[in-house]
Design a protein around this motif. Structure first.
Motif, PDB file in Angstrom:
ATOM      1  N   GLY A  38      51.706  -7.053  45.664  1.00 18.46           N
ATOM      2  CA  GLY A  38      51.611  -8.609  45.680  1.00 18.46           C
ATOM      3  C   GLY A  38      51.157  -9.086  44.432  1.00 18.46           C
ATOM      4  N   MET A  39      50.886 -10.666  44.675  1.00 14.79           N
ATOM      5  CA  MET A  39      50.138 -11.245  43.338  1.00 14.79           C
ATOM      6  C   MET A  39      48.685 -11.634  43.461  1.00 14.79           C
ATOM      7  SD  MET A  39      52.678 -11.543  41.317  1.00 14.79           S
ATOM      8  CE  MET A  39      52.687 -12.960  40.495  1.00 14.79           C
ATOM      9  N   GLY A  40      48.321 -11.692  44.897  1.00 16.92           N
ATOM     10  CA  GLY A  40      46.944 -12.215  45.227  1.00 16.92           C
ATOM     11  C   GLY A  40      46.780 -13.665  45.013  1.00 16.92           C
ATOM     12  N   ARG A  41      47.706 -14.388  45.372  1.00 14.57           N
ATOM     13  CA  ARG A  41      47.615 -15.866  44.870  1.00 14.57           C
ATOM     14  C   ARG A  41      46.470 -16.415  45.590  1.00 14.57           C
ATOM     15  NH1 ARG A  41      52.886 -16.845  42.629  1.00 14.57           N
ATOM     16  NH2 ARG A  41      54.386 -15.751  43.630  1.00 14.57           N
ATOM     17  N   LYS A  61      45.377  -9.172  42.641  1.00 14.04           N
ATOM     18  CA  LYS A  61      43.898  -8.866  43.247  1.00 14.04           C
ATOM     19  C   LYS A  61      43.400  -7.522  43.405  1.00 14.04           C
ATOM     20  CE  LYS A  61      45.430  -9.438  47.992  1.00 14.04           C
ATOM     21  NZ  LYS A  61      45.050 -10.223  49.244  1.00 14.04           N
ATOM     22  N   VAL A  62      44.421  -6.437  43.711  1.00 14.27           N
ATOM     23  CA  VAL A  62      44.149  -5.096  44.028  1.00 14.27           C
ATOM     24  C   VAL A  62      43.416  -4.331  42.588  1.00 14.27           C
ATOM     25  CG1 VAL A  62      45.680  -5.013  45.982  1.00 14.27           C
ATOM     26  CG2 VAL A  62      46.211  -4.000  43.954  1.00 14.27           C
ATOM     27  N   LEU A  63      43.749  -5.025  41.501  1.00 15.56           N
ATOM     28  CA  LEU A  63      43.293  -4.563  40.290  1.00 15.56           C
ATOM     29  C   LEU A  63      41.801  -5.094  40.163  1.00 15.56           C
ATOM     30  CD1 LEU A  63      46.606  -4.606  38.394  1.00 15.56           C
ATOM     31  CD2 LEU A  63      45.813  -2.803  39.449  1.00 15.56           C
ATOM     32  N   LEU A  64      41.396  -5.956  40.810  1.00 15.50           N
ATOM     33  CA  LEU A  64      39.863  -6.366  40.430  1.00 15.50           C
ATOM     34  C   LEU A  64      38.943  -5.345  41.118  1.00 15.50           C
ATOM     35  CD1 LEU A  64      40.275  -9.996  41.892  1.00 15.50           C
ATOM     36  CD2 LEU A  64      40.488  -9.234  39.704  1.00 15.50           C
ATOM     37  N   THR A  65      37.867  -5.443  40.559  1.00 14.33           N
ATOM     38  CA  THR A  65      36.741  -4.370  40.763  1.00 14.33           C
ATOM     39  C   THR A  65      35.926  -4.625  41.865  1.00 14.33           C
ATOM     40  OG1 THR A  65      35.397  -4.815  38.761  1.00 14.33           O
ATOM     41  CG2 THR A  65      37.140  -2.969  38.414  1.00 14.33           C
ATOM     42  N   LEU A  66      35.324  -3.627  42.460  1.00 15.70           N
ATOM     43  CA  LEU A  66      34.159  -3.645  43.426  1.00 15.70           C
ATOM     44  C   LEU A  66      33.385  -2.596  43.089  1.00 15.70           C
ATOM     45  CD1 LEU A  66      35.870  -4.030  47.024  1.00 15.70           C
ATOM     46  CD2 LEU A  66      34.793  -6.036  45.568  1.00 15.70           C
ATOM     47  N   LEU A  67      32.074  -2.864  42.748  1.00 20.30           N
ATOM     48  CA  LEU A  67      31.127  -1.932  42.013  1.00 20.30           C
ATOM     49  C   LEU A  67      31.973  -0.986  40.977  1.00 20.30           C
ATOM     50  CD1 LEU A  67      29.621  -0.495  45.338  1.00 20.30           C
ATOM     51  CD2 LEU A  67      28.792  -2.259  43.949  1.00 20.30           C
ATOM     52  N   ASN A  68      32.541  -1.489  40.042  1.00 14.58           N
ATOM     53  CA  ASN A  68      32.938  -1.115  38.912  1.00 14.58           C
ATOM     54  C   ASN A  68      34.382  -0.305  39.157  1.00 14.58           C
ATOM     55  OD1 ASN A  68      31.120  -1.817  37.063  1.00 14.58           O
ATOM     56  ND2 ASN A  68      30.130  -0.191  36.825  1.00 14.58           N
ATOM     57  N   ARG A  69      34.994  -0.312  40.311  1.00 18.30           N
ATOM     58  CA  ARG A  69      36.033   0.434  40.752  1.00 18.30           C
ATOM     59  C   ARG A  69      37.130  -0.361  41.396  1.00 18.30           C
ATOM     60  NH1 ARG A  69      36.380   5.687  41.506  1.00 18.30           N
ATOM     61  NH2 ARG A  69      34.366   6.520  41.966  1.00 18.30           N
ATOM     62  N   PRO A  70      38.458  -0.313  40.597  1.00 15.43           N
ATOM     63  CA  PRO A  70      39.407  -1.326  41.143  1.00 15.43           C
ATOM     64  C   PRO A  70      39.672  -1.178  42.818  1.00 15.43           C
ATOM     65  CG  PRO A  70      40.150   0.190  39.366  1.00 15.43           C
ATOM     66  CD  PRO A  70      39.030   0.784  39.691  1.00 15.43           C
ATOM     67  N   VAL A 128      40.871  -7.940  51.750  1.00 12.46           N
ATOM     68  CA  VAL A 128      40.439  -8.626  50.585  1.00 12.46           C
ATOM     69  C   VAL A 128      41.218  -9.859  50.309  1.00 12.46           C
ATOM     70  CG1 VAL A 128      39.521  -8.592  48.159  1.00 12.46           C
ATOM     71  CG2 VAL A 128      38.990  -6.800  49.811  1.00 12.46           C
ATOM     72  N   THR A 129      41.156 -10.773  50.414  1.00 14.72           N
ATOM     73  CA  THR A 129      42.033 -11.981  50.343  1.00 14.72           C
ATOM     74  C   THR A 129      41.667 -13.105  49.479  1.00 14.72           C
ATOM     75  OG1 THR A 129      43.014 -11.418  52.373  1.00 14.72           O
ATOM     76  CG2 THR A 129      43.666 -13.606  51.463  1.00 14.72           C
ATOM     77  N   THR A 130      40.442 -13.687  49.635  1.00 11.09           N
ATOM     78  CA  THR A 130      39.937 -14.716  48.710  1.00 11.09           C
ATOM     79  C   THR A 130      38.720 -14.370  48.257  1.00 11.09           C
ATOM     80  OG1 THR A 130      38.782 -15.700  51.074  1.00 11.09           O
ATOM     81  CG2 THR A 130      40.838 -16.487  50.417  1.00 11.09           C
ATOM     82  N   PRO A 131      37.945 -15.059  47.227  1.00 12.39           N
ATOM     83  CA  PRO A 131      36.999 -14.783  46.495  1.00 12.39           C
ATOM     84  C   PRO A 131      35.752 -14.406  47.210  1.00 12.39           C
ATOM     85  CG  PRO A 131      37.905 -16.425  45.238  1.00 12.39           C
ATOM     86  CD  PRO A 131      38.704 -16.246  46.329  1.00 12.39           C
TER      87      PRO A 131
END
Ligand code: CTP
Ligand code: MG
Length: 241
Positions: free
Chosen positions: A9-12, A20-29, A209-212
């Motif tokens: 997806g694009m994570g619009r 969005k799946v490349l964004l990190t949580l606790l330093n990990r994608p 995980v969909t919105t900020p």
């Protein structure tokens, strides 16, 4: 058990500068958290990551960093989730009988949930993880007038993993493509073809995980599970907890 992970997806709705799946949580994608849970599940023996070709180099780096034992292949994604999973089905190894499909964006699913779904798939041909709905749900018309209030006791929120017998899911996707059906999960194709879909109790923390705001909630849940925002070198250790 084979596992397909739609990640194309694009994570619009996230509004970030990348998938969005490349964004990190606790330093990990996010997708890395998803892969670690799948790897820790006893039942998963093969993983297909469905992704956009442009994301492949960064995904390859993420995989190199994780050094997972499970065989993993990349499968090109489509324009919709439905198309992506359809591609994923074509990318399964010949003879694959059963498959779990799990969104990369649901990075908090536990290994136990994968295993419970895999186990349940030995006694049915289609299933979804799902949880009872907490809100009262309204059906509205095009001018936002409430039309109906369905009985909440009968409403469940669909999650992934969703599991299916591969030949049946292939047939449902073929029919969906021929008929122009547009759906947001694979179970909906199963239902439209008149096939039964079993519920497996999901997890309240298994959010998509969909919105900020979901980033903050997901990070909170990971911290509650004992993960910390450790430097890269110690991340692998903490992820094994
Ligand atoms: N997905 C996919 N191929 C697409 C669209 C979505 O593989 N063409 C994947 C996403 O990467 C995600 C999962 O399907 O892991 C669930 O989709 P969703 O949460 O809607 O993600 P996005 O489509 O990326 O987000 P948005 O709808 O906000 O753009
Ligand atoms: Mg989407």
């Amino acid at each position: 058990m084979h596992l397909l992970i739609p990640a194309a997806g694009m994570g619009r709705r996230m509004g970030a500068d990348r998938n969005k799946v490349l964004l990190t949580l606790l330093n990990r994608p996010i997708v890395a958290w998803t892969l670690l849970a799948a790897e820790a599940a006893q039942s998963i023996r093969w993983i297909g990551i469905i992704c956009q070709p442009a994301d492949e180099p960064v995904l390859a780096e993420i995989l190199a960093d994780l050094s997972l034992q499970t065989p993993i292949v990349f499968i090109p994604g489509g324009n919709t989730r439905q198309e992506s999973v359809y591609n994923g089905l074509r990318g399964l190894p010949a003879g694959a009988q059963r498959v779990l499909v799990h969104d990369a964006a649901r990075c908090l699913a536990t290994p136990d949930l994968f295993d419970r779904c895999a186990q349940a798939l030995t006694t049915c041909s289609g299933l979804i993880a799902a949880v009872p709905v907490k809100d009262t749900i309204k059906v509205v018309d095009s001018s936002n007038q409430v039309q109906e209030t369905p009985d909440r006791a009968r409403l469940w929120a669909a999650q992934t993993p969703q599991g299916f017998e591969v030949p049946l899911l292939r047939q449902c996707h073929d029919k969906g493509w021929q008929q122009g059906w547009e759906v947001t999960d694979d179970a909906a194709l199963f239902e439209k073809c008149g096939l039964p879909v079993q519920i497996v109790p999901g997890e309240e923390t298994n959010l998509k995980v969909t919105t900020p705001v979901d980033l903050a909630i997901a990070e909170f849940i990971l911290r509650q599970r004992g993960f910390t925002s450790a430097p890269e070198s110690t991340q692998k250790e903490s992820a094994k907890k």
